[in-house]
Enzyme design. Sequence first.
Site, PDB file in Angstrom:
ATOM      1  N   ASP A  67       1.020  -1.285  -0.022  1.00  0.00           N
ATOM      2  CA  ASP A  67      -0.061  -0.335   0.240  1.00  0.00           C
ATOM      3  C   ASP A  67       1.099   1.371   0.528  1.00  0.00           C
ATOM      4  O   ASP A  67       2.331   1.121  -0.025  1.00  0.00           O
ATOM      5  CB  ASP A  67      -0.752   0.039   1.258  1.00  0.00           C
ATOM      6  CG  ASP A  67      -0.193  -0.675   2.849  1.00  0.00           C
ATOM      7  OD1 ASP A  67       1.262  -0.460   2.286  1.00  0.00           O
ATOM      8  OD2 ASP A  67      -0.840  -1.058   3.583  1.00  0.00           O
ATOM      9  N   ASN A 136      -7.254  -2.903  14.420  1.00  0.00           N
ATOM     10  CA  ASN A 136      -8.716  -3.596  13.872  1.00  0.00           C
ATOM     11  C   ASN A 136      -8.460  -4.483  12.551  1.00  0.00           C
ATOM     12  O   ASN A 136     -10.241  -5.466  12.477  1.00  0.00           O
ATOM     13  CB  ASN A 136      -9.714  -2.399  13.567  1.00  0.00           C
ATOM     14  CG  ASN A 136      -8.419  -1.775  12.239  1.00  0.00           C
ATOM     15  OD1 ASN A 136      -7.382  -2.111  11.300  1.00  0.00           O
ATOM     16  ND2 ASN A 136      -9.446  -0.198  10.874  1.00  0.00           N
ATOM     17  N   HIS A 138      -6.998  -5.076  10.282  1.00  0.00           N
ATOM     18  CA  HIS A 138      -6.450  -4.782   8.916  1.00  0.00           C
ATOM     19  C   HIS A 138      -5.186  -4.962   8.286  1.00  0.00           C
ATOM     20  O   HIS A 138      -4.411  -5.740   8.709  1.00  0.00           O
ATOM     21  CB  HIS A 138      -7.018  -3.342   8.402  1.00  0.00           C
ATOM     22  CG  HIS A 138      -5.874  -2.113   9.042  1.00  0.00           C
ATOM     23  ND1 HIS A 138      -5.603  -0.729   9.040  1.00  0.00           N
ATOM     24  CD2 HIS A 138      -4.224  -2.860   8.924  1.00  0.00           C
ATOM     25  CE1 HIS A 138      -4.822  -0.111   9.652  1.00  0.00           C
ATOM     26  NE2 HIS A 138      -3.519  -1.975   9.506  1.00  0.00           N
ATOM     27  N   GLU A 143      -9.233  -2.027   5.175  1.00  0.00           N
ATOM     28  CA  GLU A 143      -9.758  -1.389   6.989  1.00  0.00           C
ATOM     29  C   GLU A 143     -11.428  -2.643   7.384  1.00  0.00           C
ATOM     30  O   GLU A 143     -11.607  -3.237   5.826  1.00  0.00           O
ATOM     31  CB  GLU A 143     -10.611  -0.445   6.692  1.00  0.00           C
ATOM     32  CG  GLU A 143      -9.764   0.414   6.764  1.00  0.00           C
ATOM     33  CD  GLU A 143      -8.837   1.003   7.646  1.00  0.00           C
ATOM     34  OE1 GLU A 143      -7.817   0.017   8.784  1.00  0.00           O
ATOM     35  OE2 GLU A 143      -7.990   1.786   8.246  1.00  0.00           O
TER      36      GLU A 143
HETATM   37  P1  PGA Z   1       1.812  -1.675  12.827  1.00  0.00           P
HETATM   38  O1  PGA Z   1       1.031  -1.583  12.132  1.00  0.00           O
HETATM   39  O2  PGA Z   1       3.334  -2.956  13.112  1.00  0.00           O
HETATM   40  O3  PGA Z   1       2.822  -0.306  12.961  1.00  0.00           O
HETATM   41  O4  PGA Z   1       1.391  -2.028  14.480  1.00  0.00           O
HETATM   42  C1  PGA Z   1       0.518  -3.001  11.234  1.00  0.00           C
HETATM   43  C2  PGA Z   1      -0.290  -2.263  10.589  1.00  0.00           C
HETATM   44  O5  PGA Z   1      -1.455  -1.271  10.051  1.00  0.00           O
HETATM   45  O6  PGA Z   1      -0.522  -3.090   9.318  1.00  0.00           O
END
Ligand code: PGA
Length: 259
Positions: A67, A136, A138, A143
């Site tokens: 992304d 959450n 994702h 999302e």
């Molecule tokens: P993080 O992000 O490793 O900073 O917790 C993971 C994500 O949002 O996919």
Amino acid sequence: MRVLICEDGAAAAQRTADILCASVANRPDAVLGLATGGTMEPVYAVLRNRIAAGSLDLSGVTTFNLDEYVGLAVTHPQSYRATMQRLLFDAAGLPPARCHLPDGSAADPVAEARAYEAAIEAAGGIDLQLLGIGHNGHIGFNEPTSSLGSRTRVKTLTGETRRANARFFGPDEEAPQFAITMGIKTVLETRACVLLATGPRKAAVVAAAIEGPLAAACPASALQLHPQATFVLDPAAAAGLKLRDYYETVHPGGGEARL
Ligand code: PGA
């Protein structure tokens, strides 16, 4: 699904790096799907060390990141392009033409997303995809309630995700509201994927993804449909798993299965 519970966070990052290195050893021109996020940074540190030590050569691979933020110039230090350059591409000596990220500054982000999906297909698909997981649920920026059949497209980020990402931006900057992300179907079509999660704040969502119902409300649960999905966890991220004993019996110390 393989659930590998490693001794600690450092071991989980090493294990993830090992899986990627094995894929490249098997196919030096592998197509790798890469991920950003704080959890992945120790993995890239391991890879940089191996490159510096001469035990890893990534010069033949092609990469596609999951992304990119919409509206950030590629030169912005928090663009995922700049982040990946810093974390891996420079050390790997990879030419920009073989390191793909969606262009978040494209005049037409919708067309850019479509072109990105087509570029993955034209490259023959992704051999190994790295994934993080949001609080959450994702994966990429898919999302909750993202279609399980989705492909690369523009997504609006939730307030929770923007607050989580705000730590990477300056006090006078806003975390972006939109991103171009591979879709869940795009991820499900990768030939193998590895999701790394560490720390106690991921325990509940990891349990939901692995042992909860298959649901768009927890996009990572879609990996239950993936024929070659591996979760690499530290004990804190594994703390909510009901079948933890079972996973540890199958993969002692997060190693290969005993048969
Ligand atoms: P993080 O992000 O490793 O900073 O917790 C993971 C994500 O949002 O996919």
